[in-house]
Scaffold this active site. Structure first.
Site, PDB file in Angstrom:
ATOM      1  N   ARG A 122      27.160   6.612   0.360  1.00 39.21           N
ATOM      2  CA  ARG A 122      26.158   7.052  -0.479  1.00 39.21           C
ATOM      3  C   ARG A 122      25.390   7.507  -1.048  1.00 39.21           C
ATOM      4  NH1 ARG A 122      29.894   9.385   3.714  1.00 39.21           N
ATOM      5  NH2 ARG A 122      29.730   9.156   6.008  1.00 39.21           N
ATOM      6  N   LYS A 175      11.856   3.151  -6.248  1.00 37.61           N
ATOM      7  CA  LYS A 175      12.224   2.955  -5.105  1.00 37.61           C
ATOM      8  C   LYS A 175      12.847   1.152  -5.319  1.00 37.61           C
ATOM      9  CE  LYS A 175       7.144   2.862  -2.928  1.00 37.61           C
ATOM     10  NZ  LYS A 175       6.108   1.613  -2.696  1.00 37.61           N
ATOM     11  N   GLU A 180       0.614  -6.130 -13.199  1.00 36.42           N
ATOM     12  CA  GLU A 180       0.678  -4.719 -12.952  1.00 36.42           C
ATOM     13  C   GLU A 180      -0.174  -3.552 -13.907  1.00 36.42           C
ATOM     14  OE1 GLU A 180       1.742  -3.605  -9.860  1.00 36.42           O
ATOM     15  OE2 GLU A 180       3.058  -5.432  -9.425  1.00 36.42           O
ATOM     16  N   LYS A 230       1.578   5.528 -14.183  1.00 37.23           N
ATOM     17  CA  LYS A 230       3.084   5.788 -13.189  1.00 37.23           C
ATOM     18  C   LYS A 230       3.460   6.799 -13.023  1.00 37.23           C
ATOM     19  CE  LYS A 230       5.833   2.799 -10.013  1.00 37.23           C
ATOM     20  NZ  LYS A 230       6.658   1.879 -10.125  1.00 37.23           N
ATOM     21  N   GLU A 281       5.748   8.382  -1.725  1.00 40.87           N
ATOM     22  CA  GLU A 281       4.847   7.350  -0.714  1.00 40.87           C
ATOM     23  C   GLU A 281       4.245   7.651   0.064  1.00 40.87           C
ATOM     24  OE1 GLU A 281       3.420   3.357  -0.986  1.00 40.87           O
ATOM     25  OE2 GLU A 281       5.474   3.295  -1.464  1.00 40.87           O
ATOM     26  N   ARG A 327       1.115   8.053  -3.768  1.00 43.65           N
ATOM     27  CA  ARG A 327       1.562   6.723  -4.499  1.00 43.65           C
ATOM     28  C   ARG A 327       1.084   5.846  -3.461  1.00 43.65           C
ATOM     29  NH1 ARG A 327       8.363   6.104  -6.044  1.00 43.65           N
ATOM     30  NH2 ARG A 327       8.268   4.397  -6.772  1.00 43.65           N
ATOM     31  N   ASN A 378      -0.242   0.186  -5.053  1.00 45.31           N
ATOM     32  CA  ASN A 378       0.183  -0.605  -3.548  1.00 45.31           C
ATOM     33  C   ASN A 378      -1.603  -1.678  -3.781  1.00 45.31           C
ATOM     34  OD1 ASN A 378       2.080  -0.189  -2.861  1.00 45.31           O
ATOM     35  ND2 ASN A 378       1.578   1.178  -1.111  1.00 45.31           N
ATOM     36  N   HIS A 426      -1.444  -5.115  -3.351  1.00 48.85           N
ATOM     37  CA  HIS A 426      -0.079  -5.542  -3.267  1.00 48.85           C
ATOM     38  C   HIS A 426      -0.325  -5.786  -1.395  1.00 48.85           C
ATOM     39  CE1 HIS A 426       1.404  -3.944  -6.548  1.00 48.85           C
ATOM     40  NE2 HIS A 426       2.635  -4.276  -6.265  1.00 48.85           N
ATOM     41  N   HIS A 431       1.056  -9.294  -1.135  1.00 48.35           N
ATOM     42  CA  HIS A 431       2.610  -9.636  -0.783  1.00 48.35           C
ATOM     43  C   HIS A 431       2.743 -10.810   0.817  1.00 48.35           C
ATOM     44  CE1 HIS A 431       4.956  -5.580  -1.976  1.00 48.35           C
ATOM     45  NE2 HIS A 431       4.708  -6.835  -2.574  1.00 48.35           N
ATOM     46  N   HIS A 449       4.745 -13.285  -8.085  1.00 50.95           N
ATOM     47  CA  HIS A 449       4.865 -11.502  -7.759  1.00 50.95           C
ATOM     48  C   HIS A 449       3.137 -11.059  -8.074  1.00 50.95           C
ATOM     49  CE1 HIS A 449       4.802  -7.689  -6.118  1.00 50.95           C
ATOM     50  NE2 HIS A 449       4.383  -7.320  -6.948  1.00 50.95           N
TER      51      HIS A 449
END
Length: 333
Positions: free
Chosen positions: A115, A137, A179, A215, A225, A229, A233, A236, A240, A253
């Protein structure tokens, strides 16, 4: 240089310093009594891995094949099984040494094993240094859908050493610059202008720092997010989709994000963005399969009902959120 990330009880520091990887054990502050599993991939130069490993007393090393195709349940299970076989407890730690895939894999394993155990990140690619190594993330892919299974698990500390970039192939360096350029378009006009002048590589330390501060600002305001946040994206949603539509490795990427940013720019700045991408050596066009891109965008985790919440920029250094239908998005592409 120390850049603090203020998240209350989950606050941590980013150490941005040349030569820092060789002092990882001391800089991360991990007590010698704790066991450490260093998670890395086969593409990380041995010299970087050895430099980090030598600074820990009770360490084990887990290596998986490099590439996005390893970011799956099988690799995740193997990491967790390794932690279990080595009798790791909640007082022990996972240290990622590698790029974004490594950080995501190691972080997700750390987030879920017992956990949650402590996680530290030492990114060795520019892409991970300016983006994925901070913010908490962690995730794995499910099929060709990126990062659909994951958790928020903040690192305890991050070391960013620009010296490790000397062994990075040129294409991988450009991949990371995409990025950083994204950060400039949406929130830092001066950062964008570094790219516009074609100075990104010679001013790489400044590019990294300014990207991190963008960031930092976003993550501190919106850790999970739920609002701001989502601006990260930018590029993206389409990127993506393109990434999921081409064979593994055909496009990186950052190259997909570069392509994905172009249709999200207003007419007033699109030419400047295309020019900056070209000066950085990033692609500005690609013969992709429209139907495969559409299918991937529809499955994207940012989708809302029949459309997506997309990020647009009409002026350098600013952004706007818009709910856009899939059809509208495809027309922009």
């Amino acid at each position: 240089m120390i850049i603090p990330i203020d998240l209350g009880e989950k606050s941590y520091e980013i150490i941005l310093e040349r030569g820092a990887a060789k002092k990882a054990g001391r800089l991360l502050g991990i007590d010698e009594s704790r066991k450490v599993l260093i998670v890395t991939d086969s593409g990380v130069p041995r010299e970087h891995l050895d430099a980090v490993a030598c600074s820990f007393k009770r360490k084990s090393i887990f290596v998986f094949p490099e590439g996005e195709q390893s970011k799956n349940f099988d690799t995740y299970r193997e990491i967790c099984e390794t932690l279990m076989k080595l009798s790791f407890t909640r007082k022990d730690a996972v240290v990622a040494v590698g790029g974004g895939v490594t950080g995501d894999m190691a972080g997700f394993a750390a987030a879920t094993y017992m956990r949650g155990i402590d996680f530290y990140n030492i990114p060795t690619t520019l892409l991970s240094q300016v983006d994925s190594s901070i913010g908490g993330k962690t995730a794995i892919d499910l099929g060709r859908i990126k990062n659909i299974i994951g958790a928020f698990h903040q690192p305890k500390r991050v070391i960013i050493d620009p010296d490790v970039l000397t062994t990075l192939p040129e294409r991988h360096l450009r991949n990371g610059l995409a990025e950083a350029l994204k950060a400039g378009i949406i929130m830092d006009k001066e950062l964008f202008e570094i790219f516009e002048r074609g100075e990104a590589e010679e001013k790489i330390d400044e590019v990294i720092e300014r990207s991190l501060r963008v960031k930092k600002r976003v993550v501190e305001e919106d850790e999970k997010e739920t609002g701001l946040r989502k601006v990260l994206n930018f590029g993206h949603t389409v990127g993506h989709g393109i990434e999921a539509s081409v064979p593994f490795g055909e496009l990186y990427h950052g190259e997909c994000v570069a392509l994905g940013m172009i249709p999200m720019c207003g007419e007033a700045i699109r030419g400047r963005v295309v020019s900056a991408l070209e000066k950085t050596g990033l692609p500005v066009s690609y013969p992709f399969d429209r139907e495969k891109v559409r299918q991937a965008v529809c499955h994207d985790k940012k989708s809302v009902e029949q459309g997506v919440t997309a990020v647009f920029s009409d002026e350098i250094g600013s952004f706007v959120f818009k709910d856009t239908t899939i059809d509208e998005l495809m027309k922009l592409i």
